[in-house]
Scaffold this motif. Structure first.
Motif, PDB file in Angstrom:
ATOM      1  N   PRO A 116      52.828  47.700  34.584  1.00 24.10           N
ATOM      2  CA  PRO A 116      52.431  47.551  35.988  1.00 24.10           C
ATOM      3  C   PRO A 116      53.598  47.756  36.948  1.00 24.10           C
ATOM      4  O   PRO A 116      54.755  47.522  36.593  1.00 24.10           O
ATOM      5  CB  PRO A 116      51.940  46.102  36.046  1.00 24.10           C
ATOM      6  CG  PRO A 116      52.782  45.400  35.025  1.00 24.10           C
ATOM      7  CD  PRO A 116      53.043  46.405  33.929  1.00 24.10           C
ATOM      8  N   GLY A 117      53.273  48.185  38.162  1.00 26.80           N
ATOM      9  CA  GLY A 117      54.272  48.353  39.205  1.00 26.80           C
ATOM     10  C   GLY A 117      54.447  47.072  39.995  1.00 26.80           C
ATOM     11  O   GLY A 117      53.468  46.450  40.418  1.00 26.80           O
ATOM     12  N   CYS A 118      55.695  46.670  40.193  1.00 23.57           N
ATOM     13  CA  CYS A 118      56.013  45.429  40.910  1.00 23.57           C
ATOM     14  C   CYS A 118      57.109  45.680  41.936  1.00 23.57           C
ATOM     15  O   CYS A 118      57.969  46.536  41.753  1.00 23.57           O
ATOM     16  CB  CYS A 118      56.484  44.352  39.937  1.00 23.57           C
ATOM     17  SG  CYS A 118      55.268  43.871  38.702  1.00 23.57           S
ATOM     18  N   MET A 119      57.060  44.870  43.010  1.00 24.62           N
ATOM     19  CA  MET A 119      58.066  44.993  44.064  1.00 24.62           C
ATOM     20  C   MET A 119      58.694  43.644  44.419  1.00 24.62           C
ATOM     21  O   MET A 119      59.679  43.599  45.146  1.00 24.62           O
ATOM     22  CB  MET A 119      57.437  45.624  45.314  1.00 24.62           C
ATOM     23  CG  MET A 119      58.431  46.129  46.338  1.00 24.62           C
ATOM     24  SD  MET A 119      57.606  46.889  47.757  1.00 24.62           S
ATOM     25  CE  MET A 119      59.051  47.394  48.709  1.00 24.62           C
ATOM     26  N   THR A 120      58.126  42.552  43.904  1.00 28.03           N
ATOM     27  CA  THR A 120      58.626  41.217  44.236  1.00 28.03           C
ATOM     28  C   THR A 120      58.735  40.364  42.982  1.00 28.03           C
ATOM     29  O   THR A 120      58.075  40.641  41.967  1.00 28.03           O
ATOM     30  CB  THR A 120      57.681  40.495  45.215  1.00 28.03           C
ATOM     31  OG1 THR A 120      56.439  40.220  44.540  1.00 28.03           O
ATOM     32  CG2 THR A 120      57.415  41.347  46.457  1.00 28.03           C
ATOM     33  N   PRO A 121      59.526  39.292  43.031  1.00 28.71           N
ATOM     34  CA  PRO A 121      59.580  38.371  41.891  1.00 28.71           C
ATOM     35  C   PRO A 121      58.215  37.791  41.538  1.00 28.71           C
ATOM     36  O   PRO A 121      57.902  37.616  40.359  1.00 28.71           O
ATOM     37  CB  PRO A 121      60.544  37.287  42.373  1.00 28.71           C
ATOM     38  CG  PRO A 121      61.449  37.997  43.326  1.00 28.71           C
ATOM     39  CD  PRO A 121      60.552  38.960  44.042  1.00 28.71           C
ATOM     40  N   ALA A 150      69.638  41.115  40.932  1.00 26.79           N
ATOM     41  CA  ALA A 150      69.184  39.802  41.376  1.00 26.79           C
ATOM     42  C   ALA A 150      68.049  39.258  40.515  1.00 26.79           C
ATOM     43  O   ALA A 150      68.078  38.104  40.077  1.00 26.79           O
ATOM     44  CB  ALA A 150      68.752  39.870  42.837  1.00 26.79           C
ATOM     45  N   VAL A 151      67.027  40.077  40.255  1.00 23.52           N
ATOM     46  CA  VAL A 151      65.860  39.562  39.530  1.00 23.52           C
ATOM     47  C   VAL A 151      66.126  39.404  38.039  1.00 23.52           C
ATOM     48  O   VAL A 151      65.450  38.595  37.379  1.00 23.52           O
ATOM     49  CB  VAL A 151      64.591  40.424  39.758  1.00 23.52           C
ATOM     50  CG1 VAL A 151      64.210  40.428  41.217  1.00 23.52           C
ATOM     51  CG2 VAL A 151      64.771  41.830  39.214  1.00 23.52           C
ATOM     52  N   LYS A 152      67.086  40.141  37.503  1.00 20.21           N
ATOM     53  CA  LYS A 152      67.394  39.984  36.082  1.00 20.21           C
ATOM     54  C   LYS A 152      67.804  38.548  35.781  1.00 20.21           C
ATOM     55  O   LYS A 152      67.544  38.033  34.692  1.00 20.21           O
ATOM     56  CB  LYS A 152      68.513  40.943  35.663  1.00 20.21           C
ATOM     57  CG  LYS A 152      68.096  42.403  35.571  1.00 20.21           C
ATOM     58  CD  LYS A 152      67.278  42.709  34.336  1.00 20.21           C
ATOM     59  CE  LYS A 152      68.153  42.767  33.100  1.00 20.21           C
ATOM     60  NZ  LYS A 152      67.390  43.224  31.904  1.00 20.21           N
ATOM     61  N   GLU A 153      68.434  37.898  36.743  1.00 20.53           N
ATOM     62  CA  GLU A 153      68.851  36.510  36.550  1.00 20.53           C
ATOM     63  C   GLU A 153      67.648  35.566  36.549  1.00 20.53           C
ATOM     64  O   GLU A 153      67.665  34.517  35.898  1.00 20.53           O
ATOM     65  CB  GLU A 153      69.837  36.111  37.654  1.00 20.53           C
ATOM     66  CG  GLU A 153      71.124  36.911  37.640  1.00 20.53           C
ATOM     67  CD  GLU A 153      72.056  36.539  38.783  1.00 20.53           C
ATOM     68  OE1 GLU A 153      71.709  35.610  39.542  1.00 20.53           O
ATOM     69  OE2 GLU A 153      73.124  37.152  38.909  1.00 20.53           O
ATOM     70  N   PHE A 177      71.362  51.757  35.516  1.00 22.60           N
ATOM     71  CA  PHE A 177      71.600  51.202  34.187  1.00 22.60           C
ATOM     72  C   PHE A 177      72.667  50.109  34.218  1.00 22.60           C
ATOM     73  O   PHE A 177      72.564  49.122  33.479  1.00 22.60           O
ATOM     74  CB  PHE A 177      71.961  52.314  33.195  1.00 22.60           C
ATOM     75  CG  PHE A 177      70.755  53.039  32.671  1.00 22.60           C
ATOM     76  CD1 PHE A 177      70.057  52.555  31.575  1.00 22.60           C
ATOM     77  CD2 PHE A 177      70.296  54.201  33.283  1.00 22.60           C
ATOM     78  CE1 PHE A 177      68.925  53.217  31.097  1.00 22.60           C
ATOM     79  CE2 PHE A 177      69.170  54.862  32.819  1.00 22.60           C
ATOM     80  CZ  PHE A 177      68.471  54.368  31.721  1.00 22.60           C
ATOM     81  N   ASP A 178      73.664  50.259  35.070  1.00 24.14           N
ATOM     82  CA  ASP A 178      74.660  49.198  35.225  1.00 24.14           C
ATOM     83  C   ASP A 178      74.017  47.913  35.734  1.00 24.14           C
ATOM     84  O   ASP A 178      74.457  46.802  35.398  1.00 24.14           O
ATOM     85  CB  ASP A 178      75.773  49.635  36.192  1.00 24.14           C
ATOM     86  CG  ASP A 178      76.755  50.606  35.551  1.00 24.14           C
ATOM     87  OD1 ASP A 178      76.690  50.800  34.318  1.00 24.14           O
ATOM     88  OD2 ASP A 178      77.594  51.173  36.286  1.00 24.14           O
ATOM     89  N   ALA A 179      72.964  48.049  36.551  1.00 24.67           N
ATOM     90  CA  ALA A 179      72.266  46.881  37.091  1.00 24.67           C
ATOM     91  C   ALA A 179      71.396  46.206  36.041  1.00 24.67           C
ATOM     92  O   ALA A 179      71.007  45.042  36.202  1.00 24.67           O
ATOM     93  CB  ALA A 179      71.419  47.277  38.291  1.00 24.67           C
ATOM     94  N   GLY A 180      71.063  46.946  34.963  1.00 22.67           N
ATOM     95  CA  GLY A 180      70.340  46.324  33.875  1.00 22.67           C
ATOM     96  C   GLY A 180      68.971  46.871  33.550  1.00 22.67           C
ATOM     97  O   GLY A 180      68.190  46.211  32.850  1.00 22.67           O
TER      98      GLY A 180
END
Length: 219
Positions: A116-121, A150-153, A177-180
């Motif tokens: 699915p496509g997401c734009m928010t936490p 930010a959201v990876k955390e 990719f550096d962002a995760g």
């Protein structure tokens, strides 16, 4: 038929998920063949025109007759009705620009990978609650790599794939990719209007090889 986890692993291993739609079945077939020739084994065809279902069926015939190890998914699935149509047509996986519980249910019923496509936490959380294991961040050009950091955390272990505006250059792909992220979706930045209008499929071949190299270098 590969399992959900095998398809997801194939997308992540490939690192780039090409996506496109064209009104012409002949052009759609030519693009698919050229992507395959360049080493692509997972493709998203998008449900963005009246000919999408018929063209998808033509691509499934191509897959069966010529490209048996190709995984062919359908994107831009916004409703359960659309999901059923393309599941019946043989979609290997489903991708949405949004989080629709009805689409999630159809995917679960048929044991298919749903991205699915997401734009928010909140959307990421809701998607995970519905069984999504790989999240499409859309539109990527609005969110940017900093959003991923930010959201990876907030969501340890989440697998993210930005789509919509990922640039065709080493700097941008490396930043993602550096962002995760686990992979990137690429549409018109890879399969450009110029390539389609000029039927410059050798140019697409070269661009795809370059994109795969960008991903390899970014990792």
């Amino acid at each position: 038929m590969p399992t959900k986890s095998q398809i997801q692993d194939s997308i992540i291993k490939q690192g780039i998920l090409p996506l496109f739609y064209n009104d012409s079945s002949e052009v759609s077939i030519a693009i698919t063949r050229k992507l395959y020739e360049s080493g692509i084994r997972v493709i998203e065809y998008t449900n963005r025109g009246e000919a999408a279902l018929d063209n998808f069926k033509a691509l499934k015939r191509l897959q069966k007759e010529e490209l048996p190890d190709l995984l062919l998914g359908i994107g831009t699935i916004k409703s359960a009705e659309q999901a059923v149509q393309f599941v019946d047509a043989g979609a290997d996986f489903l991708i949405s620009p949004l989080v629709n519980p009805g689409v999630a249910a159809i995917a679960a019923k048929n044991d298919l990978l749903w991205i699915p496509g997401c734009m928010t936490p909140t959307e990421i959380y809701n998607a995970q609650q519905l069984g999504a294991t790989l999240i499409k961040l859309f539109p990527a050009n609005i969110l940017g790599p900093a959003f991923v950091s930010a959201v990876k955390e907030l969501f340890p272990g989440v697998l993210l794939m930005p789509t919509g505006g990922v640039e065709m250059n080493q700097e941008n792909i490396t930043a993602w990719f550096d962002a995760g992220v686990s992979a990137v979706g690429m549409g018109s930045k890879l399969i450009t209007k110029t390539i389609i209008q000029n039927q410059a499929y050798n140019q697409l071949y070269i661009a795809t090889l370059q994109a795969l190299q960008f991903v390899q270098s970014a990792r």
